[in-house]
Write a protein that holds these residues in place. Structure first.
Motif, PDB file in Angstrom:
ATOM      1  N   ILE A  87      34.647  37.673 -10.731  1.00 24.01           N
ATOM      2  CA  ILE A  87      34.790  36.229 -10.983  1.00 24.01           C
ATOM      3  C   ILE A  87      35.557  35.982 -12.277  1.00 24.01           C
ATOM      4  CG2 ILE A  87      33.533  34.106 -11.534  1.00 24.01           C
ATOM      5  CD1 ILE A  87      31.314  35.072  -9.652  1.00 24.01           C
ATOM      6  N   SER A  88      35.229  36.742 -13.319  1.00 26.24           N
ATOM      7  CA  SER A  88      35.902  36.581 -14.616  1.00 26.24           C
ATOM      8  C   SER A  88      37.385  36.890 -14.516  1.00 26.24           C
ATOM      9  CB  SER A  88      35.244  37.494 -15.657  1.00 26.24           C
ATOM     10  OG  SER A  88      33.890  37.148 -15.853  1.00 26.24           O
ATOM     11  N   ILE A  89      37.729  37.921 -13.754  1.00 24.37           N
ATOM     12  CA  ILE A  89      39.137  38.287 -13.586  1.00 24.37           C
ATOM     13  C   ILE A  89      39.891  37.183 -12.853  1.00 24.37           C
ATOM     14  CG2 ILE A  89      40.694  39.847 -12.342  1.00 24.37           C
ATOM     15  CD1 ILE A  89      38.767  42.129 -13.067  1.00 24.37           C
ATOM     16  N   VAL A  90      39.327  36.678 -11.763  1.00 19.67           N
ATOM     17  CA  VAL A  90      39.984  35.615 -10.992  1.00 19.67           C
ATOM     18  C   VAL A  90      40.210  34.380 -11.861  1.00 19.67           C
ATOM     19  CG1 VAL A  90      39.716  34.004  -9.071  1.00 19.67           C
ATOM     20  CG2 VAL A  90      39.134  36.412  -8.755  1.00 19.67           C
ATOM     21  N   ILE A  91      39.186  33.956 -12.582  1.00 21.75           N
ATOM     22  CA  ILE A  91      39.296  32.766 -13.437  1.00 21.75           C
ATOM     23  C   ILE A  91      40.320  32.993 -14.545  1.00 21.75           C
ATOM     24  CG2 ILE A  91      38.076  31.307 -15.102  1.00 21.75           C
ATOM     25  CD1 ILE A  91      35.557  31.683 -13.408  1.00 21.75           C
ATOM     26  N   SER A  92      40.273  34.163 -15.173  1.00 24.40           N
ATOM     27  CA  SER A  92      41.195  34.463 -16.281  1.00 24.40           C
ATOM     28  C   SER A  92      42.641  34.496 -15.825  1.00 24.40           C
ATOM     29  CB  SER A  92      40.810  35.800 -16.926  1.00 24.40           C
ATOM     30  OG  SER A  92      39.513  35.749 -17.469  1.00 24.40           O
ATOM     31  N   GLN A 174      42.834  49.569 -25.558  1.00 16.62           N
ATOM     32  CA  GLN A 174      42.886  50.141 -24.214  1.00 16.62           C
ATOM     33  C   GLN A 174      43.450  49.135 -23.220  1.00 16.62           C
ATOM     34  OE1 GLN A 174      40.931  49.385 -21.314  1.00 16.62           O
ATOM     35  NE2 GLN A 174      39.933  47.627 -22.314  1.00 16.62           N
ATOM     36  N   ALA A 175      43.156  47.841 -23.417  1.00 15.82           N
ATOM     37  CA  ALA A 175      43.692  46.812 -22.521  1.00 15.82           C
ATOM     38  C   ALA A 175      45.212  46.714 -22.640  1.00 15.82           C
ATOM     39  CB  ALA A 175      43.045  45.467 -22.829  1.00 15.82           C
ATOM     40  N   LEU A 176      45.707  46.769 -23.872  1.00 12.52           N
ATOM     41  CA  LEU A 176      47.156  46.718 -24.086  1.00 12.52           C
ATOM     42  C   LEU A 176      47.851  47.933 -23.475  1.00 12.52           C
ATOM     43  CD1 LEU A 176      47.247  45.456 -27.794  1.00 12.52           C
ATOM     44  CD2 LEU A 176      47.853  44.156 -25.734  1.00 12.52           C
ATOM     45  N   ILE A 177      47.258  49.099 -23.660  1.00 12.07           N
ATOM     46  CA  ILE A 177      47.822  50.328 -23.083  1.00 12.07           C
ATOM     47  C   ILE A 177      47.786  50.254 -21.559  1.00 12.07           C
ATOM     48  CG2 ILE A 177      47.434  52.820 -22.800  1.00 12.07           C
ATOM     49  CD1 ILE A 177      46.415  52.805 -25.739  1.00 12.07           C
ATOM     50  N   PHE A 178      46.672  49.790 -21.023  1.00 19.42           N
ATOM     51  CA  PHE A 178      46.511  49.662 -19.576  1.00 19.42           C
ATOM     52  C   PHE A 178      47.559  48.736 -18.984  1.00 19.42           C
ATOM     53  CE2 PHE A 178      44.018  47.818 -15.903  1.00 19.42           C
ATOM     54  CZ  PHE A 178      44.005  48.971 -15.135  1.00 19.42           C
ATOM     55  N   ARG A 189      53.385  40.486 -15.190  1.00 13.96           N
ATOM     56  CA  ARG A 189      52.567  41.514 -14.536  1.00 13.96           C
ATOM     57  C   ARG A 189      51.792  42.346 -15.553  1.00 13.96           C
ATOM     58  NH1 ARG A 189      53.032  47.004 -12.579  1.00 13.96           N
ATOM     59  NH2 ARG A 189      51.758  47.271 -10.703  1.00 13.96           N
ATOM     60  N   SER A 190      52.462  42.796 -16.599  1.00 13.94           N
ATOM     61  CA  SER A 190      51.777  43.616 -17.600  1.00 13.94           C
ATOM     62  C   SER A 190      50.664  42.836 -18.288  1.00 13.94           C
ATOM     63  CB  SER A 190      52.775  44.150 -18.638  1.00 13.94           C
ATOM     64  OG  SER A 190      53.351  43.095 -19.379  1.00 13.94           O
ATOM     65  N   ILE A 191      50.876  41.527 -18.488  1.00 10.70           N
ATOM     66  CA  ILE A 191      49.841  40.707 -19.120  1.00 10.70           C
ATOM     67  C   ILE A 191      48.656  40.522 -18.183  1.00 10.70           C
ATOM     68  CG2 ILE A 191      49.299  38.418 -20.027  1.00 10.70           C
ATOM     69  CD1 ILE A 191      52.163  38.314 -21.119  1.00 10.70           C
ATOM     70  N   ARG A 192      48.933  40.311 -16.891  1.00  8.69           N
ATOM     71  CA  ARG A 192      47.836  40.185 -15.928  1.00  8.69           C
ATOM     72  C   ARG A 192      47.001  41.462 -15.876  1.00  8.69           C
ATOM     73  NH1 ARG A 192      51.703  37.432 -12.628  1.00  8.69           N
ATOM     74  NH2 ARG A 192      52.060  39.346 -11.451  1.00  8.69           N
ATOM     75  N   VAL A 193      47.668  42.595 -15.869  1.00  8.23           N
ATOM     76  CA  VAL A 193      46.943  43.878 -15.836  1.00  8.23           C
ATOM     77  C   VAL A 193      46.162  44.077 -17.132  1.00  8.23           C
ATOM     78  CG1 VAL A 193      47.194  46.392 -15.698  1.00  8.23           C
ATOM     79  CG2 VAL A 193      48.582  44.921 -14.229  1.00  8.23           C
ATOM     80  N   ALA A 194      46.762  43.679 -18.256  1.00  8.73           N
ATOM     81  CA  ALA A 194      46.062  43.788 -19.537  1.00  8.73           C
ATOM     82  C   ALA A 194      44.810  42.903 -19.559  1.00  8.73           C
ATOM     83  CB  ALA A 194      46.996  43.402 -20.685  1.00  8.73           C
ATOM     84  N   ILE A 195      44.903  41.720 -18.948  1.00 11.06           N
ATOM     85  CA  ILE A 195      43.736  40.830 -18.863  1.00 11.06           C
ATOM     86  C   ILE A 195      42.628  41.502 -18.063  1.00 11.06           C
ATOM     87  CG2 ILE A 195      42.885  38.677 -17.834  1.00 11.06           C
ATOM     88  CD1 ILE A 195      45.628  37.437 -18.552  1.00 11.06           C
TER      89      ILE A 195
END
Length: 231
Positions: A87-92, A174-178, A189-195
């Motif tokens: 849910i948090s991912i979808v909302i974010s 780790q989020a930035l690297i991911f 895309r990279s920002i969505r994956v980082a989120i």
């Protein structure tokens, strides 16, 4: 009580580990076998990085159980945390899509549709191909949680000392690297994956440092993404 010399030694040890680990994580992607599929190459990259993680964990006498690959405290909590993550991912992501055009800096937008199709093959309406590659996708999902959340967060924390500030920094890094290693640019895309990585990291440190809710959520996200390509 840890002495200054011991802290310095720990810093050097875990910095050395991270340099090796991150070097392999990024440089191994320069190896690409044209005769096999993208997902097979992806598994090769992840298992190579996993080998480094296992090596350094054995040297430091740290087990997978120590960093979260252990039996959950309860099934109910695991389900609750998994649903909360999704849910948090979808909302974010929805919030990001609404505000990205109003940010004070520009974000590169790329069309990854054709590129993704070529990576996984022609999935449109091809359920046979879907069921052929989905096991590999699920394995890759699990590996990313072991590597990005399990290993990286703990090693970034141990790089200095395990304080609240260090944990926050570890989750952010780790989020930035991911995000970056999924597209090697600063794009939507990279920002969505980082989120996604950020939410996974927060859930990891806030809900008992158990990797299973993250693994399950990651598998669900990637399965839904693949189904979307088939439909």
């Amino acid at each position: 009580m840890t002495s200054a010399n011991e802290k310095t030694s720990n810093y050097r040890y875990f910095l050395f580990d991270l340099i090796i680990y991150l070097s392999v994580m990024f440089l191994i992607r320069e190896i690409y076998f044209e005769k096999v599929s993208f997902i097979v190459n992806g598994l090769f990259w992840s298992f190579s990085t996993l080998a480094i993680a296992i090596w350094r964990m054995r040297v430091r006498n740290i087990s997978w159980s120590d960093i979260g690959l252990k039996k959950p405290e309860s099934i109910q909590k695991t389900i609750f945390v998994t649903i909360g993550i999704l849910i948090s991912i979808v909302i974010s992501i929805m919030v990001f899509e609404l505000i990205k055009d109003h940010l004070p800096f520009s974000i590169e937008e790329k069309n990854y549709g054709e590129n993704s199709a070529s990576k996984f093959g022609n999935l449109k309406g091809n359920w046979v191909l879907f069921f052929t590659i989905i096991p590999a996708v699920l394995v890759e999902s699990m590996l990313e949680e072991l590597l990005d959340r399990g290993f990286l967060i703990n090693w970034f924390e141990r790089l200095f000392s395990k304080t609240t500030v260090t944990t926050i920094l570890a989750v952010l890094l780790q989020a930035l690297i991911f995000g970056f290693r999924h597209s090697y640019d600063i794009s939507d895309r990279s920002i969505r994956v980082a989120i996604i990585g950020l939410i996974m990291g927060i859930a990891y440190v806030k809900f008992g440092r158990n990797l299973w809710p993250l693994i399950i959520a990651h598998c669900i996200l990637n399965t839904m993404s693949m189904i979307d390509r088939v439909g």
